[in-house]
Design an enzyme around this catalytic site. Structure first.
Site, PDB file in Angstrom:
ATOM      1  N   SER A 120    -107.291 -27.752 -88.247  1.00 24.78           N
ATOM      2  CA  SER A 120    -106.105 -26.885 -88.235  1.00 24.78           C
ATOM      3  C   SER A 120    -106.553 -25.426 -88.101  1.00 24.78           C
ATOM      4  O   SER A 120    -107.685 -25.079 -88.481  1.00 24.78           O
ATOM      5  CB  SER A 120    -105.336 -27.050 -89.552  1.00 24.78           C
ATOM      6  OG  SER A 120    -104.375 -26.031 -89.723  1.00 24.78           O
ATOM      7  N   TYR A 178    -104.938 -27.036 -98.984  1.00 25.55           N
ATOM      8  CA  TYR A 178    -104.898 -27.403 -97.562  1.00 25.55           C
ATOM      9  C   TYR A 178    -105.941 -26.618 -96.770  1.00 25.55           C
ATOM     10  O   TYR A 178    -106.692 -27.196 -95.973  1.00 25.55           O
ATOM     11  CB  TYR A 178    -103.490 -27.175 -96.999  1.00 25.55           C
ATOM     12  CG  TYR A 178    -103.343 -27.705 -95.584  1.00 25.55           C
ATOM     13  CD1 TYR A 178    -103.331 -29.075 -95.333  1.00 25.55           C
ATOM     14  CD2 TYR A 178    -103.223 -26.839 -94.496  1.00 25.55           C
ATOM     15  CE1 TYR A 178    -103.208 -29.573 -94.044  1.00 25.55           C
ATOM     16  CE2 TYR A 178    -103.096 -27.332 -93.201  1.00 25.55           C
ATOM     17  CZ  TYR A 178    -103.087 -28.701 -92.978  1.00 25.55           C
ATOM     18  OH  TYR A 178    -102.972 -29.195 -91.698  1.00 25.55           O
TER      19      TYR A 178
END
Ligand SMILES: NC(=O)c1ccc[n+]([C@@H]2O[C@H](COP(=O)([O-])OP(=O)(O)OC[C@H]3O[C@@H](n4cnc5c(N)ncnc54)[C@H](OP(=O)(O)O)[C@@H]3O)[C@@H](O)[C@H]2O)c1
Length: 260
Positions: A146, A159
Site C-alpha cells: 500500500s 496498518y
C-alpha cells in the site's frame, strides 16, 4: 516477444484474499486471460462462486479455504493447488485487513491481528511457494502492499506498520533471491473501491475504481516490475512526503486523516 494473453495462458497463479475486492478482481481478470488459478481465503462459498463462474467460461480455477495466519495450512493449501493445477508460477500475496486505530483506542489484540494477517500471513504465503520456485529456477512473488507503507499516517499505526513491514520483507526476499530466477514485485496502491474502503467517511483522495486498478497490477506483474505505486498523483504526494523534514511532515499529516 509474448503478447499480453501469451504471458498468462496456462500460468498457475495462487491468489490469497481472493474472495473479495482486489483479489477477486484479479481472479476474474486473470481467468479471462487464460491463467489457472488457485484461490485462497477463509470464505469458501465466495471462492466457489468464482470457481464455478470460471468453469462456465472454460477456465480452470481451484478454491482452498485457509487462514493465512496458519503456516501449516498455507503449506498444505499450496500443495493442493500444485496437485490440482501444477507448479505455482506466480503468488499474489493479497490477503489483508485495513482498520482504523487511533492511539487513544489502541488495543494490543487489534495490532497483533493486523500484523499477523498482513505481515505474517504474507510471509506464510511466501514460505509455502518459495522452495519449489527456487528448485524450478523460476517464479514470481507479488505483494499487494500500500502507499501507506511509505510513512506513518493518522489513525493508522497498525496498518502503516504492517504495510511498511510487508514491503521491507518482500524487498529483502528479492535481494536474497537474486540469481535464482525468482522475481519479486511489490505493488503500492492508493485508495481503491473495495469492501475494505466501503462505508468510510474519511476523505480518500484519488479513490480509484477497482476496474481501473486491476490492469495496473496485471501490467506490473507482466513486466516483472520490482516496485510500483499508483495512482501517480497520490504516489507523487507520498514520495514528496518522504523527502520532507519530519516537523513539516507531522504538521501536514496531522491535518490529513484518511481514516474515520
Ligand atoms: N482497497 C484499498 O484501498 C487498498 C489500498 C491499498 C492496499 N490494499 C490492500 O489490498 C489487499 C486487499 O484488500 P481489499 O481492498 O481487496 O479488501 P477486501 O475486499 O476486504 O479483501 C480482503 C481479502 O483478504 C482476505 N483475508 C482477510 N483476512 C484473511 C485471513 N486471515 N486469511 C485468509 N484470507 C484473509 C479476505 O477473505 P476472507 O475474509 O474470506 O478470508 C478477502 O478476500 C489488502 O492487503 C489491502 O491492505 C487495499
Amino acid at each position: 516477444m509474448e503478447n499480453d494473453m501469451g504471458f498468462w495462458t496456462d500460468r498457475v497463479v495462487m491468489i490469497t484474499g481472493a474472495s473479495s475486492g482486489i483479489g477477486k478482481g484479479l481472479a476474474l481478470d486473470l481467468i479471462a486471460r487464460g491463467a489457472r488459478l488457485g484461490l485462497l481465503a477463509r470464505r469458501e462459498n465466495l471462492l466457489e462462486e468464482i470457481v464455478n463462474g470460471a468453469r462456465v467460461r472454460g477456465g480452470k480455477a481451484f478454491a482452498v479455504a485457509a487462514d493465512v495466519r496458519d503456516a501449516d495450512a498455507m503449506r498444505s493449501a499450496a500443495d493442493r493447488i500444485r496437485a490440482q493445477l501444477g507448479p505455482i508460477d506466480i503468488l499474489i500475496a493479497n490477503a489483508g485487513i485495513g482498520t482504523s486505530s487511533h492511539i487513544s483506542q489502541l488495543d494490543p489484540i487489534h495490532t497483533a491481528n493486523v500484523l499477523s494477517i498482513n505481515v505474517l500471513g504474507a510471509a506464510n504465503s511466501l514460505a509455502a511457494v518459495v522452495p519449489q520456485m527456487v528448485e524450478r529456477g523460476k517464479g514470481q512473488l507479488v505483494a499487494i502492499s500500500s502507499l501507506a507503507a511509505y510513512r506513518g499516517l493518522a489513525k493508522s499505526a497498525a496498518y502503516c506498520a504492517s504495510k511498511a513491514a510487508m514491503s521491507s520483507y518482500f524487498e529483502s526476499v528479492r535481494i536474497d533471491l537474486r540469481g535464482t530466477g525468482v522475481g519479486v514485485t511489490i505493488i503500492h496502491p492508493g485508495f481503491i473501491k473495495t469492501p475494505l474502503t466501503a462505508g468510510r467517511d474519511a476523505k480518500m483522495p484519488y479513490l480509484m475504481e477497482l476496474d481501473d486498478a486491476i490492469p495496473k497490477i496485471v501490467s506490473a506483474i507482466e513486466k516483472g516490475k520490482k516496485s510500483v505505486a499508483f495512482p501517480w498523483q497520490l504516489a507523487t504526494v507520498v514520495r514528496a512526503g518522504m523527502l520532507m523534514p519530519t516537523f513539516m511532515y507531522d504538521w501536514i499529516a496531522a491535518r490529513n486523516s484518511f481514516r474515520e
